[in-house]
Design an enzyme around this catalytic site. Structure first.
Site: not given
Length: 352
Positions: A165, A246, A248, A277, A296, A298
């Site tokens: 994507g 990167t 989920r 997380e 998390h 990124a």
């Protein structure tokens, strides 16, 4: 509160940028209401029952479960037209339940693609050049044998991208242009020609795992991708290959990854997302020197937060104005949604 206003509601914080409020503030006919998790539940449910657009965090560990956009919440929100995730992911949203209820689901995909793609490359470079290993060693031990930390080069290697994507396509572009890499892609929703247009060769997942020197996970988390990267997938990887995600937590099996690392079946991993997380310091994956960890972050840049907040506010306004939003997750809901929009707002959508 204007009784005839178009209403947007959110908990605690918006996409972490004032751009959201600035865009919404241009419209005098829109009420923006902040709720708090610790506030009276009766007040929160009263607000949600009146709201038209629910702006929800994508961070599943931040949001109390009763405020996930699932069937129970939808049943209590008769005026809800749309659920809008703050991020590209929508872990806190049951898209199928929303579709059944005639509610739109939108995300802010593309807003953080540069940030996340750069993070992927950063993890790749840290792993192959063993930057974190030498940094940690030098900070805690005197002297170092440089040859004991010999690295490898990215140039000319093969990267396998799972999910081609916005982010995956950008990773492909950078890897080809900067490092002359061969790019394989697993994305069941794209044809071979569409993959080529995005700079990759279409591949089946297991072939990709076998051939790649780097595996980068860039697909959304949903019922089709949960536990997608399991023990068998790690077993197919080269012992010299690196695993990077990167996307989920939950897409890759953490226990199977720890086993693969402990048995030295892969060369290392770069992990930005986790089952819980942030991960605790005693998380099994944190003990490996060849794991580069980030919490998390990124997509957490000033630039991406501004873009995501702007996208979110603009889409909310478009929805309230009866327009079809550009980042619609469940387009099949549109006919049922159009009927609900007319009943709730007293006018037809602009794009039926």
């Amino acid at each position: 509160m204007n009784p005839n206003a178009k209403r947007i509601s959110y908990f605690e914080y918006l996409p972490n940028n004032e751009a959201f409020k600035e865009v919404v503030a241009r419209r005098a006919d829109v009420d923006l209401t902040r709720m708090v998790y610790a506030g009276p539940e009766a007040d929160n449910w009263k607000q949600l029952a009146q709201t038209h657009v629910y702006q929800v965090t994508a961070a599943r560990d931040d949001l109390p479960r009763q405020y996930f956009a699932e069937a129970d919440l939808l049943a209590r929100c008769p005026n809800l037209l749309a659920v809008s995730s703050n991020g590209a992911g929508y872990d806190t949203v049951d898209a199928d339940a929303c579709t059944a209820a005639g509610v739109l689901v939108v995300n802010q995909t593309g807003g953080n693609k540069e940030a996340v793609a750069e993070h992927v490359l950063g993890l790749m470079l840290c792993l192959c050049k063993r930057i974190m290993e030498t940094d940690r060693y030098m900070r805690h031990t005197g002297g170092i044998n440089r040859n004991a930390y010999m690295g490898t080069e990215i140039q000319g290697k093969t990267i396998g991208i799972v999910g081609l994507g916005n982010v995956g396509s950008r990773v492909a572009q950078i890897c080809r242009a900067a490092f002359d890499m061969r790019v394989l892609a697993y994305d069941p929703y794209l044809t071979a020609e569409q993959c080529r247009e995005r700079g990759a060769e279409k591949s089946e997942l297991h072939d990709l795992m076998r051939q790649a020197d780097y595996v980068s996970i860039n697909c959304p988390r949903n019922k089709e991708t949960l536990n997608l990267i399991d023990e068998r997938c790690y077993g197919l990887m080269k012992p010299t290959a690196f695993f990077i995600t990167t996307a989920r937590g939950g897409i890759h099996n953490e226990a199977a990854l720890a086993k693969a690392l402990s048995e030295k079946r892969i060369a290392g991993a770069g992990l930005d997302v986790w089952d819980v997380e942030p991960p605790k310091p005693d998380d099994p994956l944190m003990k490996f020197e060849n794991v580069v960890a980030s919490p998390h972050t990124a997509g957490v840049t000033y630039e991406s937060r501004w873009k995501m907040a702007t996208f979110a506010a603009e889409q909310a306004i478009q929805i309230l104005d009866g327009e079809r939003p550009p980042r619609l997750i469940n387009p099949e809901v549109w006919p049922a949604y159009a009927r609900r929009f007319e009943a709730i707002m007293g006018r037809s959508v602009k794009d039926a």
